[in-house]
Every structure is written in C-alpha cells, then in structure tokens.
Design a protein around this motif. Structure first.
Motif, PDB file in Angstrom:
ATOM      1  N   GLU A  26       8.018  19.319 -26.520  1.00 42.42           N
ATOM      2  CA  GLU A  26       7.728  19.773 -25.146  1.00 42.42           C
ATOM      3  C   GLU A  26       7.128  18.667 -24.285  1.00 42.42           C
ATOM      4  OE1 GLU A  26       4.142  21.290 -27.612  1.00 42.42           O
ATOM      5  OE2 GLU A  26       6.289  21.169 -27.882  1.00 42.42           O
ATOM      6  N   VAL A  27       6.613  17.595 -24.924  1.00 42.65           N
ATOM      7  CA  VAL A  27       6.077  16.448 -24.182  1.00 42.65           C
ATOM      8  C   VAL A  27       7.231  15.473 -23.969  1.00 42.65           C
ATOM      9  CG1 VAL A  27       4.356  14.614 -24.167  1.00 42.65           C
ATOM     10  CG2 VAL A  27       3.858  16.756 -25.338  1.00 42.65           C
ATOM     11  N   ASP A  28       7.724  15.395 -22.727  1.00 47.26           N
ATOM     12  CA  ASP A  28       8.852  14.512 -22.468  1.00 47.26           C
ATOM     13  C   ASP A  28       8.380  13.105 -22.090  1.00 47.26           C
ATOM     14  OD1 ASP A  28       7.817  15.529 -20.125  1.00 47.26           O
ATOM     15  OD2 ASP A  28       9.703  15.325 -19.024  1.00 47.26           O
ATOM     16  N   ASP A  29       9.327  12.193 -22.001  1.00 47.59           N
ATOM     17  CA  ASP A  29       9.023  10.777 -21.778  1.00 47.59           C
ATOM     18  C   ASP A  29       8.356  10.537 -20.415  1.00 47.59           C
ATOM     19  OD1 ASP A  29       9.002   8.109 -22.589  1.00 47.59           O
ATOM     20  OD2 ASP A  29      10.878   7.676 -21.525  1.00 47.59           O
ATOM     21  N   ASP A  30       8.718  11.333 -19.416  1.00 46.67           N
ATOM     22  CA  ASP A  30       8.159  11.138 -18.073  1.00 46.67           C
ATOM     23  C   ASP A  30       6.687  11.519 -17.992  1.00 46.67           C
ATOM     24  OD1 ASP A  30      10.686  10.368 -17.267  1.00 46.67           O
ATOM     25  OD2 ASP A  30      11.247  12.399 -16.635  1.00 46.67           O
ATOM     26  N   SER A  31       6.231  12.404 -18.880  1.00 48.87           N
ATOM     27  CA  SER A  31       4.842  12.863 -18.805  1.00 48.87           C
ATOM     28  C   SER A  31       3.899  12.030 -19.675  1.00 48.87           C
ATOM     29  CB  SER A  31       4.757  14.339 -19.206  1.00 48.87           C
ATOM     30  OG  SER A  31       5.231  14.504 -20.515  1.00 48.87           O
ATOM     31  N   ILE A  32       4.385  10.955 -20.295  1.00 51.52           N
ATOM     32  CA  ILE A  32       3.531  10.061 -21.088  1.00 51.52           C
ATOM     33  C   ILE A  32       3.345   8.763 -20.307  1.00 51.52           C
ATOM     34  CG2 ILE A  32       3.280   8.765 -23.226  1.00 51.52           C
ATOM     35  CD1 ILE A  32       4.923  10.883 -24.625  1.00 51.52           C
ATOM     36  N   GLU A  33       2.079   8.391 -20.117  1.00 60.12           N
ATOM     37  CA  GLU A  33       1.775   7.170 -19.372  1.00 60.12           C
ATOM     38  C   GLU A  33       0.949   6.238 -20.243  1.00 60.12           C
ATOM     39  OE1 GLU A  33      -0.425   5.785 -15.239  1.00 60.12           O
ATOM     40  OE2 GLU A  33      -0.375   7.894 -15.791  1.00 60.12           O
ATOM     41  N   ASP A  34       1.405   4.992 -20.375  1.00 62.48           N
ATOM     42  CA  ASP A  34       0.671   3.986 -21.137  1.00 62.48           C
ATOM     43  C   ASP A  34      -0.143   3.144 -20.163  1.00 62.48           C
ATOM     44  OD1 ASP A  34      -0.288   2.206 -22.960  1.00 62.48           O
ATOM     45  OD2 ASP A  34       1.663   1.371 -23.545  1.00 62.48           O
ATOM     46  N   LEU A  35      -1.462   3.239 -20.267  1.00 62.20           N
ATOM     47  CA  LEU A  35      -2.355   2.519 -19.357  1.00 62.20           C
ATOM     48  C   LEU A  35      -2.600   1.087 -19.786  1.00 62.20           C
ATOM     49  CD1 LEU A  35      -5.018   5.312 -18.773  1.00 62.20           C
ATOM     50  CD2 LEU A  35      -3.037   4.763 -17.365  1.00 62.20           C
ATOM     51  N   ASP A  74       2.139   1.269 -29.285  1.00 54.70           N
ATOM     52  CA  ASP A  74       3.599   1.169 -29.325  1.00 54.70           C
ATOM     53  C   ASP A  74       4.219   2.338 -30.095  1.00 54.70           C
ATOM     54  OD1 ASP A  74       3.322  -1.242 -27.998  1.00 54.70           O
ATOM     55  OD2 ASP A  74       3.293  -2.406 -29.862  1.00 54.70           O
ATOM     56  N   ASP A  75       3.612   2.698 -31.218  1.00 51.70           N
ATOM     57  CA  ASP A  75       4.183   3.722 -32.090  1.00 51.70           C
ATOM     58  C   ASP A  75       3.886   5.145 -31.619  1.00 51.70           C
ATOM     59  OD1 ASP A  75       4.821   1.517 -33.646  1.00 51.70           O
ATOM     60  OD2 ASP A  75       3.016   1.714 -34.865  1.00 51.70           O
ATOM     61  N   ILE A  76       2.774   5.336 -30.948  1.00 54.71           N
ATOM     62  CA  ILE A  76       2.287   6.695 -30.703  1.00 54.71           C
ATOM     63  C   ILE A  76       3.170   7.474 -29.721  1.00 54.71           C
ATOM     64  CG2 ILE A  76       0.679   6.296 -28.810  1.00 54.71           C
ATOM     65  CD1 ILE A  76      -1.256   8.004 -30.736  1.00 54.71           C
ATOM     66  N   ILE A  77       3.819   6.800 -28.800  1.00 60.77           N
ATOM     67  CA  ILE A  77       4.695   7.494 -27.842  1.00 60.77           C
ATOM     68  C   ILE A  77       5.855   8.159 -28.580  1.00 60.77           C
ATOM     69  CG2 ILE A  77       6.240   7.169 -25.873  1.00 60.77           C
ATOM     70  CD1 ILE A  77       4.371   4.882 -25.002  1.00 60.77           C
ATOM     71  N   ASP A  78       6.485   7.412 -29.498  1.00 58.74           N
ATOM     72  CA  ASP A  78       7.597   7.979 -30.272  1.00 58.74           C
ATOM     73  C   ASP A  78       7.121   9.111 -31.175  1.00 58.74           C
ATOM     74  OD1 ASP A  78       9.249   6.070 -29.110  1.00 58.74           O
ATOM     75  OD2 ASP A  78       8.845   4.613 -30.701  1.00 58.74           O
ATOM     76  N   VAL A  79       5.948   8.943 -31.774  1.00 63.74           N
ATOM     77  CA  VAL A  79       5.416   9.953 -32.688  1.00 63.74           C
ATOM     78  C   VAL A  79       5.108  11.255 -31.943  1.00 63.74           C
ATOM     79  CG1 VAL A  79       3.445  10.506 -34.155  1.00 63.74           C
ATOM     80  CG2 VAL A  79       4.529   8.283 -34.346  1.00 63.74           C
ATOM     81  N   ILE A  80       4.525  11.141 -30.742  1.00 66.89           N
ATOM     82  CA  ILE A  80       4.197  12.342 -29.959  1.00 66.89           C
ATOM     83  C   ILE A  80       5.471  13.093 -29.579  1.00 66.89           C
ATOM     84  CG2 ILE A  80       3.316  13.127 -27.721  1.00 66.89           C
ATOM     85  CD1 ILE A  80       1.153  10.988 -27.950  1.00 66.89           C
ATOM     86  N   GLN A  81       6.506  12.365 -29.138  1.00 65.43           N
ATOM     87  CA  GLN A  81       7.753  13.022 -28.746  1.00 65.43           C
ATOM     88  C   GLN A  81       8.471  13.640 -29.943  1.00 65.43           C
ATOM     89  OE1 GLN A  81       9.710   9.816 -26.747  1.00 65.43           O
ATOM     90  NE2 GLN A  81       8.945  10.459 -24.739  1.00 65.43           N
ATOM     91  N   GLU A  82       8.342  13.012 -31.098  1.00 68.29           N
ATOM     92  CA  GLU A  82       8.978  13.529 -32.306  1.00 68.29           C
ATOM     93  C   GLU A  82       8.289  14.803 -32.794  1.00 68.29           C
ATOM     94  OE1 GLU A  82       9.096  11.812 -36.728  1.00 68.29           O
ATOM     95  OE2 GLU A  82       9.896  10.422 -35.232  1.00 68.29           O
TER      96      GLU A  82
END
Length: 124
Positions: free
Chosen positions: A110-119, A98-106
């Motif tokens: 250059e890593v936008d929301d569309d290029s992150i996929e939660d499996l 849950d937390d890692i998506i926000d941390v990566i974007q912060e």
C-alpha cells in the motif's frame, strides 16, 4: 442560554462554508472534523560517531502499519538493532537508506514509490 437548534440555523444561514466543516458530536455539541495527515514516509540518514550512522523512518503509522511489528521486521531483515521512538518514528542502527525503500514496498504494497521520500543525510 441560547437554543442549540437556533444557533445551528443561524450558523448555516450566515456561514454555510463553516457549517459544512462541522459535525455533530455527543450531547448535541458541534465538533470540528479531524484533519487528515498526508500519507508520506520519510527516510533519513543521521550521523552518530565517526563513520557510524542510524536510519530514521517516519510516517509508517499514516498507512495504518503497526510500528512495533515494522521495528521487529527491520531488525530481523537487516540483522541490527531497531527501536520505536516517538509516535511515528523508527530508528535503525546502520545506514540502510538504499535498501529500505525496496523492503518497505515489498513488505507493505500500500506504500507506493511516490509516497516515500529520501531526505539524505540529516542532523538530529
């Protein structure tokens, strides 16, 4: 031995689409262009023992992010163990999907929301 220029002319005349895919390498040899890997970060939660999990982050290297630096950052941010395994994979001890998506974007804009996929939950 056939002449390289004659071969190149024949290839360009008979197969122009194949000729366009090729580039000339060292010593006049024709090399194929490298294929680009799609830029996508995947996050998965992998069960360990009983109610324990590890979080796997793959694909950061496609964004030219140093994996060792990212591993240290995740370990410090989440106060847990993290390690680089394989060419493009970081394993973080604990469930931080849950937390890692926000941390990566912060940390890496250059890593936008569309290029992150939660499996979700995946078996090894």
């Amino acid at each position: 031995m056939p002449d390289v220029t004659k071969c190149r002319q024949w290839l360009e005349k008979n197969f122009p689409d194949e000729f366009a895919k090729l580039t000339v390498g060292g010593r006049g040899q024709i090399k194929q262009k490298k294929k680009t890997v799609p830029q996508k970060v995947t996050i998965a939660k992998i069960p360990r023992a009983k109610k324990k999990y590890v979080t796997r982050v793959c694909g950061l290297a496609t964004f030219e992010i140093d994996l060792k630096e990212a591993q240290r950052f995740f370990a410090q941010k989440f106060s847990c163990g993290a390690s680089v395994t394989g060419e493009d994979e970081i394993i973080i001890q604990g469930d931080f999907t849950d937390d890692i998506i926000d941390v990566i974007q912060e940390k890496w804009p250059e890593v936008d929301d569309d290029s992150i996929e939660d499996l979700g939950e995946v078996k090894k």
